[in-house]
Design a protein around this motif. Structure first.
Motif, PDB file in Angstrom:
ATOM      1  N   ARG A  55      28.178 -20.882 -38.650  1.00 53.24           N
ATOM      2  CA  ARG A  55      28.796 -22.077 -38.067  1.00 53.24           C
ATOM      3  C   ARG A  55      30.024 -22.598 -38.798  1.00 53.24           C
ATOM      4  NH1 ARG A  55      27.905 -26.338 -41.221  1.00 53.24           N
ATOM      5  NH2 ARG A  55      26.191 -26.264 -42.733  1.00 53.24           N
ATOM      6  N   HIS A  56      30.402 -22.051 -39.928  1.00 50.20           N
ATOM      7  CA  HIS A  56      31.495 -22.640 -40.704  1.00 50.20           C
ATOM      8  C   HIS A  56      32.808 -22.640 -39.923  1.00 50.20           C
ATOM      9  CE1 HIS A  56      29.294 -22.120 -44.806  1.00 50.20           C
ATOM     10  NE2 HIS A  56      28.900 -23.178 -44.145  1.00 50.20           N
ATOM     11  N   HIS A  57      33.602 -23.683 -40.176  1.00 54.01           N
ATOM     12  CA  HIS A  57      34.778 -23.973 -39.356  1.00 54.01           C
ATOM     13  C   HIS A  57      35.738 -22.796 -39.262  1.00 54.01           C
ATOM     14  CE1 HIS A  57      37.724 -26.587 -37.398  1.00 54.01           C
ATOM     15  NE2 HIS A  57      38.634 -26.123 -38.226  1.00 54.01           N
ATOM     16  N   ASP A  58      35.949 -22.085 -40.366  1.00 51.01           N
ATOM     17  CA  ASP A  58      36.925 -20.996 -40.349  1.00 51.01           C
ATOM     18  C   ASP A  58      36.438 -19.787 -39.555  1.00 51.01           C
ATOM     19  OD1 ASP A  58      35.030 -20.832 -42.455  1.00 51.01           O
ATOM     20  OD2 ASP A  58      36.235 -19.355 -43.532  1.00 51.01           O
ATOM     21  N   HIS A  59      35.208 -19.858 -39.060  1.00 43.68           N
ATOM     22  CA  HIS A  59      34.658 -18.768 -38.255  1.00 43.68           C
ATOM     23  C   HIS A  59      34.495 -19.148 -36.786  1.00 43.68           C
ATOM     24  CE1 HIS A  59      33.512 -16.290 -41.810  1.00 43.68           C
ATOM     25  NE2 HIS A  59      33.601 -17.482 -42.380  1.00 43.68           N
ATOM     26  N   VAL A  60      34.595 -20.428 -36.470  1.00 42.41           N
ATOM     27  CA  VAL A  60      34.313 -20.871 -35.096  1.00 42.41           C
ATOM     28  C   VAL A  60      35.386 -21.777 -34.506  1.00 42.41           C
ATOM     29  CG1 VAL A  60      31.817 -20.705 -35.475  1.00 42.41           C
ATOM     30  CG2 VAL A  60      32.971 -22.908 -35.826  1.00 42.41           C
ATOM     31  N   ALA A  61      36.397 -22.152 -35.276  1.00 37.55           N
ATOM     32  CA  ALA A  61      37.350 -23.173 -34.812  1.00 37.55           C
ATOM     33  C   ALA A  61      38.095 -22.764 -33.545  1.00 37.55           C
ATOM     34  CB  ALA A  61      38.351 -23.493 -35.922  1.00 37.55           C
ATOM     35  N   GLY A  62      38.229 -21.481 -33.310  1.00 35.27           N
ATOM     36  CA  GLY A  62      38.960 -21.026 -32.128  1.00 35.27           C
ATOM     37  C   GLY A  62      38.142 -20.972 -30.856  1.00 35.27           C
ATOM     38  N   LEU A  63      36.849 -21.251 -30.936  1.00 40.63           N
ATOM     39  CA  LEU A  63      35.985 -21.082 -29.764  1.00 40.63           C
ATOM     40  C   LEU A  63      36.302 -22.013 -28.593  1.00 40.63           C
ATOM     41  CD1 LEU A  63      32.451 -20.309 -31.256  1.00 40.63           C
ATOM     42  CD2 LEU A  63      34.143 -18.732 -30.311  1.00 40.63           C
TER      43      LEU A  63
END
Length: 209
Positions: A55-63
């Motif tokens: 869930r960390h931001h740098d892994h999901v921010a583009g969703l």
């Protein structure tokens, strides 16, 4: 079956793309949708699947933007993560058209919920922040050292020829720490020199064995 591409993202992240001969794409951990979109357009590729490890931001921010532009593309990940359309918890096998079979591993420890995606035929492990070259992910407040230890033991059961596709370019930092602990380890020294040359030439140190 497919080829593997790493795109430098943010300061030290990698966005991994699996590109089939049919020009379809699986994207792993879309932190920056614009980076993905530009690459798809430049190479006339079609996004068909997204894997999310944690869930960390740098892994999901583009969703959010990805969903707006690709509403029908399935997004695989743990149910605790926003925008996931296909829930996984570890232990599943996905058989995806043009790509083959992936084993889903529960590799929690870095965070409370963390998945890795292992391609069974090409022996590629998309380990994200659970395992890096020369080190493992640090334990956040919702993580657990006991869980991380067992996750790493699970990864050790994979074939020795497995290539690790981690999500950060942490190799040189990890090797500096490792050499501090084992200053006379010649294998570490040789690998460090190899990685220094790669980074000097702006080449990723990943994937790694």
């Amino acid at each position: 079956m497919f080829h593997n591409v790493s795109l430098a993202m943010f300061n030290d992240n990698y966005l991994w793309l699996l590109i089939s001969s049919q020009k379809t794409v699986i994207a792993v951990d879309v932190g920056d949708y614009a980076l993905l979109a530009d690459y798809l357009q430049a190479h006339d590729l079609t996004l068909t699947t997204v894997f999310i490890t944690h869930r960390h931001h740098d892994h999901v921010a583009g969703l959010p933007e990805l969903i707006a532009k690709h509403p029908d593309v399935p997004i695989y990940g743990h149910r605790s993560i926003a925008h996931i359309t296909h829930y996984l918890h570890g232990g599943e096998i996905l058989n995806l058209e043009n790509f083959g079979r992936f084993l889903i591993l529960d590799v929690k420890g870095h965070t409370q919920y963390h998945l890795a995606f292992y391609h069974l035929q090409q022996r590629l492990l998309y380990s994200s922040d659970s395992l890096f070259s020369g080190g493992c992910g640090r334990i956040f407040n919702d993580g657990n050292a006991h869980h991380l230890y067992h996750s790493l033991q699970k990864i050790c059961l994979l074939p020795d020829s497995t290539l690790v596709c981690a999500s950060h370019e942490y190799t040189l930092d990890n090797l500096r720490f490792a050499q501090h602990i084992e200053p006379n380890n010649q294998t570490l020294h040789t690998y460090q020199q190899h990685c220094l040359q790669q980074r000097a030439n702006n080449i990723a140190t990943l994937p790694c064995v």
